[in-house]
Motif scaffolding. Sequence first.
Motif, PDB file in Angstrom:
ATOM      1  N   LYS A   1       0.844  -1.204   0.000  1.00  0.00           N
ATOM      2  CA  LYS A   1       0.000   0.000   0.000  1.00  0.00           C
ATOM      3  C   LYS A   1       0.877   1.251   0.000  1.00  0.00           C
ATOM      4  O   LYS A   1       0.631   2.190  -0.756  1.00  0.00           O
ATOM      5  CB  LYS A   1      -0.911  -0.001   1.236  1.00  0.00           C
ATOM      6  CG  LYS A   1      -1.702   1.284   1.401  1.00  0.00           C
ATOM      7  CD  LYS A   1      -2.713   1.213   2.530  1.00  0.00           C
ATOM      8  CE  LYS A   1      -2.076   1.418   3.879  1.00  0.00           C
ATOM      9  NZ  LYS A   1      -3.078   1.475   4.966  1.00  0.00           N
ATOM     10  N   GLU A   2       1.915   1.269   0.844  1.00  0.00           N
ATOM     11  CA  GLU A   2       2.800   2.440   0.930  1.00  0.00           C
ATOM     12  C   GLU A   2       3.437   2.765  -0.423  1.00  0.00           C
ATOM     13  O   GLU A   2       3.574   3.931  -0.791  1.00  0.00           O
ATOM     14  CB  GLU A   2       3.907   2.214   1.957  1.00  0.00           C
ATOM     15  CG  GLU A   2       3.448   2.315   3.402  1.00  0.00           C
ATOM     16  CD  GLU A   2       4.558   1.917   4.376  1.00  0.00           C
ATOM     17  OE1 GLU A   2       5.716   2.309   4.149  1.00  0.00           O
ATOM     18  OE2 GLU A   2       4.259   1.188   5.344  1.00  0.00           O
ATOM     19  N   VAL A   3       3.823   1.712  -1.164  1.00  0.00           N
ATOM     20  CA  VAL A   3       4.456   1.933  -2.473  1.00  0.00           C
ATOM     21  C   VAL A   3       3.447   2.523  -3.451  1.00  0.00           C
ATOM     22  O   VAL A   3       3.699   3.549  -4.091  1.00  0.00           O
ATOM     23  CB  VAL A   3       5.031   0.611  -3.058  1.00  0.00           C
ATOM     24  CG1 VAL A   3       5.653   0.871  -4.429  1.00  0.00           C
ATOM     25  CG2 VAL A   3       6.075   0.016  -2.130  1.00  0.00           C
ATOM     26  N   MET A   4       2.288   1.888  -3.555  1.00  0.00           N
ATOM     27  CA  MET A   4       1.287   2.333  -4.539  1.00  0.00           C
ATOM     28  C   MET A   4       0.777   3.742  -4.230  1.00  0.00           C
ATOM     29  O   MET A   4       0.611   4.565  -5.125  1.00  0.00           O
ATOM     30  CB  MET A   4       0.113   1.342  -4.574  1.00  0.00           C
ATOM     31  CG  MET A   4       0.470  -0.018  -5.135  1.00  0.00           C
ATOM     32  SD  MET A   4       0.881   0.056  -6.910  1.00  0.00           S
ATOM     33  CE  MET A   4       2.589  -0.373  -6.891  1.00  0.00           C
ATOM     34  N   VAL A   5       0.532   4.003  -2.951  1.00  0.00           N
ATOM     35  CA  VAL A   5       0.054   5.339  -2.560  1.00  0.00           C
ATOM     36  C   VAL A   5       1.168   6.367  -2.766  1.00  0.00           C
ATOM     37  O   VAL A   5       0.937   7.467  -3.287  1.00  0.00           O
ATOM     38  CB  VAL A   5      -0.441   5.334  -1.093  1.00  0.00           C
ATOM     39  CG1 VAL A   5      -0.700   6.749  -0.596  1.00  0.00           C
ATOM     40  CG2 VAL A   5      -1.714   4.493  -0.968  1.00  0.00           C
ATOM     41  N   GLY A   6       2.390   6.014  -2.392  1.00  0.00           N
ATOM     42  CA  GLY A   6       3.536   6.925  -2.547  1.00  0.00           C
ATOM     43  C   GLY A   6       3.735   7.374  -3.987  1.00  0.00           C
ATOM     44  O   GLY A   6       4.083   8.525  -4.259  1.00  0.00           O
ATOM     45  N   LEU A   7       3.483   6.456  -4.923  1.00  0.00           N
ATOM     46  CA  LEU A   7       3.650   6.785  -6.343  1.00  0.00           C
ATOM     47  C   LEU A   7       2.662   7.855  -6.809  1.00  0.00           C
ATOM     48  O   LEU A   7       2.882   8.520  -7.815  1.00  0.00           O
ATOM     49  CB  LEU A   7       3.457   5.522  -7.200  1.00  0.00           C
ATOM     50  CG  LEU A   7       4.603   4.505  -7.175  1.00  0.00           C
ATOM     51  CD1 LEU A   7       4.150   3.180  -7.793  1.00  0.00           C
ATOM     52  CD2 LEU A   7       5.845   5.025  -7.891  1.00  0.00           C
ATOM     53  N   MET A   8       1.557   8.019  -6.068  1.00  0.00           N
ATOM     54  CA  MET A   8       0.502   8.931  -6.508  1.00  0.00           C
ATOM     55  C   MET A   8       0.713  10.385  -6.081  1.00  0.00           C
ATOM     56  O   MET A   8      -0.031  11.266  -6.477  1.00  0.00           O
ATOM     57  CB  MET A   8      -0.863   8.447  -6.003  1.00  0.00           C
ATOM     58  CG  MET A   8      -1.308   7.117  -6.595  1.00  0.00           C
ATOM     59  SD  MET A   8      -1.214   7.027  -8.405  1.00  0.00           S
ATOM     60  CE  MET A   8      -2.238   8.419  -8.887  1.00  0.00           C
ATOM     61  N   TYR A   9       1.704  10.651  -5.249  1.00  0.00           N
ATOM     62  CA  TYR A   9       1.977  12.038  -4.830  1.00  0.00           C
ATOM     63  C   TYR A   9       2.916  12.719  -5.819  1.00  0.00           C
ATOM     64  O   TYR A   9       3.876  12.100  -6.280  1.00  0.00           O
ATOM     65  CB  TYR A   9       2.675  12.052  -3.468  1.00  0.00           C
ATOM     66  CG  TYR A   9       1.800  11.727  -2.289  1.00  0.00           C
ATOM     67  CD1 TYR A   9       1.023  12.711  -1.678  1.00  0.00           C
ATOM     68  CD2 TYR A   9       1.775  10.445  -1.754  1.00  0.00           C
ATOM     69  CE1 TYR A   9       0.234  12.419  -0.567  1.00  0.00           C
ATOM     70  CE2 TYR A   9       0.984  10.140  -0.652  1.00  0.00           C
ATOM     71  CZ  TYR A   9       0.224  11.129  -0.063  1.00  0.00           C
ATOM     72  OH  TYR A   9      -0.553  10.833   1.022  1.00  0.00           O
ATOM     73  N   PRO A  10       2.694  14.012  -6.126  1.00  0.00           N
ATOM     74  CA  PRO A  10       3.734  14.758  -6.861  1.00  0.00           C
ATOM     75  C   PRO A  10       5.001  14.801  -5.992  1.00  0.00           C
ATOM     76  O   PRO A  10       4.882  14.729  -4.762  1.00  0.00           O
ATOM     77  CB  PRO A  10       3.133  16.159  -7.007  1.00  0.00           C
ATOM     78  CG  PRO A  10       1.688  16.024  -6.688  1.00  0.00           C
ATOM     79  CD  PRO A  10       1.537  14.836  -5.792  1.00  0.00           C
ATOM     80  N   PRO A  11       6.199  14.914  -6.580  1.00  0.00           N
ATOM     81  CA  PRO A  11       7.436  14.832  -5.806  1.00  0.00           C
ATOM     82  C   PRO A  11       7.480  15.727  -4.563  1.00  0.00           C
ATOM     83  O   PRO A  11       7.832  15.261  -3.476  1.00  0.00           O
ATOM     84  CB  PRO A  11       8.520  15.228  -6.813  1.00  0.00           C
ATOM     85  CG  PRO A  11       7.945  14.827  -8.129  1.00  0.00           C
ATOM     86  CD  PRO A  11       6.465  15.043  -8.020  1.00  0.00           C
ATOM     87  N   ALA A  12       7.104  16.987  -4.689  1.00  0.00           N
ATOM     88  CA  ALA A  12       7.178  17.898  -3.532  1.00  0.00           C
ATOM     89  C   ALA A  12       6.197  17.473  -2.438  1.00  0.00           C
ATOM     90  O   ALA A  12       6.511  17.545  -1.248  1.00  0.00           O
ATOM     91  CB  ALA A  12       6.893  19.335  -3.970  1.00  0.00           C
TER      92      ALA A  12
END
Length: 319
Positions: A75-86
């Motif tokens: 979950k952390e990986v998939m959700v993390g991918l959805m944030y813009p870098p900043a």
Amino acid sequence: QIQGTIFPAPNFNPIMDAQLLGGALQGISCEKDVLIDILTQRCNSQRLMIAEAYRDMYGRDLITDLKENLSHHFKEVMVGLMYPPASYDAHELWHALKGVDTEEKCLIDILASRSNMEIFQMKEAYLMQYNNDLQQDIDSETSGHFRDTLMNLAQGTRMEGYADPSTAPQDAMVLWEACQQKTGEHKNMLQMILCNKSYQQLWMVFQEFQNLSGQDIVEAINECYDGYFQELLVAIVLCVRDKASYFAYRLYNAIHDFGFHNKTVIRILIARSEIDLMNIRQRYKERYGKSLFHDIKHFASGHYESALLAICAGDAEDY
């Protein structure tokens, strides 16, 4: 040549991707392979377009649906991918500062390695997402010279692209004295130089330091200081020299120190995936003899492992 492992997908169709994700998430059992195939093979700006198409199509937030359907590190990986870098940096800093224990190493990784522009954008995102001021939170959650150095980095006032060879010996002398004397004032001078001089300038200063003291600056810092202050100073020096090597070193430690520090591995892979993850992989292999791909395979498992390997984008010979 600096390069990442994730690139914009050709023939990109956000509506089709949103539809596939919807099908994968709404089904009786979540089709995790579909999530991996789409989200790790699109660049960040494409993923944000998919999220928008998803909202238009289902009237739901993709991040919320991922959180509800997935669990643990996957979950952390998939959700993390959805944030813009900043926003991702801001998210990681917030959790590092506001969690049960302050995660100093996360603060070090992010603040020691980002450019002025990245720091500025991260502070804006932090304020928008959490309605808090990043510098105030650093001030209240950390202490001592470690705090002062983080605060200095968080100002994002490093000179960029400027170097003056004539002042390098003088700066090196200040650093050398700071390693000898270790007074509060000397520590301040030390962090002022490391946080505010340009990378080009610091390259020359470190060379002069070696000439002056017969010692590498990292060895000197390790001998003279301890704790998170020392770790932060060393991180700054290593990032000045070669960010890819710094992150290879951090990944290696996260994977091999008493088990797998999942958060660190996830954060570095996602944050560097479109910047220099390919370079980090090369440094990792050169320095440690085994590929990053091999080591992740050895430690992670299931869909979590598949997702990390897809971001890492290893080659068959990396097994």
